[in-house]
Design a protein around this motif. Structure first.
Motif, PDB file in Angstrom:
ATOM      1  N   MET A   1       0.854  -1.182   0.000  1.00 25.99           N
ATOM      2  CA  MET A   1       0.000   0.000   0.000  1.00 25.99           C
ATOM      3  C   MET A   1       0.894   1.237   0.000  1.00 25.99           C
ATOM      4  O   MET A   1       1.847   1.318   0.787  1.00 25.99           O
ATOM      5  CB  MET A   1      -0.900   0.031   1.235  1.00 25.99           C
ATOM      6  N   ALA A   2       0.585   2.178  -0.881  1.00 27.32           N
ATOM      7  CA  ALA A   2       1.278   3.461  -0.901  1.00 27.32           C
ATOM      8  C   ALA A   2       0.385   4.472  -0.199  1.00 27.32           C
ATOM      9  O   ALA A   2      -0.823   4.527  -0.443  1.00 27.32           O
ATOM     10  CB  ALA A   2       1.562   3.895  -2.332  1.00 27.32           C
ATOM     11  N   ILE A   3       0.984   5.253   0.698  1.00 27.64           N
ATOM     12  CA  ILE A   3       0.253   6.272   1.452  1.00 27.64           C
ATOM     13  C   ILE A   3       0.985   7.595   1.314  1.00 27.64           C
ATOM     14  O   ILE A   3       2.202   7.673   1.517  1.00 27.64           O
ATOM     15  CB  ILE A   3       0.135   5.892   2.944  1.00 27.64           C
ATOM     16  N   ASP A   4       0.242   8.653   0.932  1.00 25.29           N
ATOM     17  CA  ASP A   4       0.753  10.021   0.966  1.00 25.29           C
ATOM     18  C   ASP A   4       0.481  10.510   2.376  1.00 25.29           C
ATOM     19  O   ASP A   4      -0.680  10.577   2.796  1.00 25.29           O
ATOM     20  CB  ASP A   4       0.025  10.900  -0.048  1.00 25.29           C
ATOM     21  N   HIS A   5       1.526  10.848   3.119  1.00 31.17           N
ATOM     22  CA  HIS A   5       1.318  11.149   4.539  1.00 31.17           C
ATOM     23  C   HIS A   5       2.118  12.355   5.003  1.00 31.17           C
ATOM     24  O   HIS A   5       3.080  12.790   4.360  1.00 31.17           O
ATOM     25  CB  HIS A   5       1.695   9.930   5.397  1.00 31.17           C
ATOM     26  N   GLU A   6       1.679  12.880   6.152  1.00 28.00           N
ATOM     27  CA  GLU A   6       2.399  13.946   6.825  1.00 28.00           C
ATOM     28  C   GLU A   6       3.635  13.323   7.476  1.00 28.00           C
ATOM     29  O   GLU A   6       3.747  12.101   7.572  1.00 28.00           O
ATOM     30  CB  GLU A   6       1.490  14.566   7.891  1.00 28.00           C
ATOM     31  N   ALA A   7       4.557  14.170   7.940  1.00 28.29           N
ATOM     32  CA  ALA A   7       5.757  13.666   8.613  1.00 28.29           C
ATOM     33  C   ALA A   7       5.348  12.887   9.863  1.00 28.29           C
ATOM     34  O   ALA A   7       4.405  13.255  10.563  1.00 28.29           O
ATOM     35  CB  ALA A   7       6.671  14.823   8.990  1.00 28.29           C
ATOM     36  N   VAL A   8       6.053  11.796  10.113  1.00 28.61           N
ATOM     37  CA  VAL A   8       5.817  10.970  11.289  1.00 28.61           C
ATOM     38  C   VAL A   8       6.915  11.291  12.298  1.00 28.61           C
ATOM     39  O   VAL A   8       8.102  11.128  11.993  1.00 28.61           O
ATOM     40  CB  VAL A   8       5.838   9.463  10.935  1.00 28.61           C
ATOM     41  N   GLU A   9       6.529  11.770  13.459  1.00 31.21           N
ATOM     42  CA  GLU A   9       7.514  12.145  14.472  1.00 31.21           C
ATOM     43  C   GLU A   9       8.390  10.942  14.827  1.00 31.21           C
ATOM     44  O   GLU A   9       7.894   9.887  15.210  1.00 31.21           O
ATOM     45  CB  GLU A   9       6.812  12.657  15.723  1.00 31.21           C
TER      46      GLU A   9
END
Length: 116
Positions: A61-69
Motif C-alpha cells: 500500500m502506498a500512502i501520501d502522509h504527513e511527517a511521522v515524528e
C-alpha cells in the motif's frame, strides 16, 4: 505358531517405532521456512501517522502522509500490509487514514489502518 506370533509382534513394534520423527529431524524447520521465503517479523517501536491512501497493489500500500515524528518524512511511502490490517480499513485511493507501522526490510509494515 508361537514363533510366528512373536515375529509379527516384533515387526509391528518396529513399524510403529519408525513412524515417529527421529531426534535429528524433530527440530528442523520446513524447507520453505529455512529457505528464506518467510519475511522477518518487524521489531522496534510502533510509529503512527495520518495520510491518504494512494494505491493498493497486492500486499503493498502506498500512502501520501504527513511527517511521522521520529519516523518517515512527509511524502509518499510504500508499506507492506497484511489481510488482518486490511479487514476493516478503507482501501480506496483518496481515503483519509490513520496508520501505525514498524520499520522492516524491504519496507515498513503497517500494524494498524483506520478511517480518519
Amino acid at each position: 505358531m508361537r514363533a510366528f506370533v512373536l515375529a509379527a509382534a516384533l515387526v509391528s513394534t518396529l513399524a510403529l517405532a519408525s513412524c515417529g520423527q527421529s531426534s535429528e529431524t524433530q527440530g528442523a524447520a520446513p524447507a520453505a521456512v529455512s529457505g528464506g521465503d518467510v519475511e522477518p517479523v518487524p521489531t522496534g517501536p510502533v510509529l503512527s501517522g495520518v495520510g491518504t491512501v494512494a494505491s493498493l497493489e497486492g500486499r503493498t500500500m502506498a500512502i501520501d502522509h504527513e511527517a511521522v515524528e521520529g519516523g518517515l518524512p512527509a511524502g509518499r511511502h510504500e508499506f507492506r500490509v497484511y489481510a488482518t490490517v486490511l479487514a476493516e480499513a478503507p482501501l480506496e485511493p483518496g481515503s483519509r487514514v490513520a496508520f501505525s507501522y514498524q520499520a522492516a526490510e524491504p519496507m515498513p509494515v503497517l500494524t494498524e489502518l483506520s478511517a480518519r
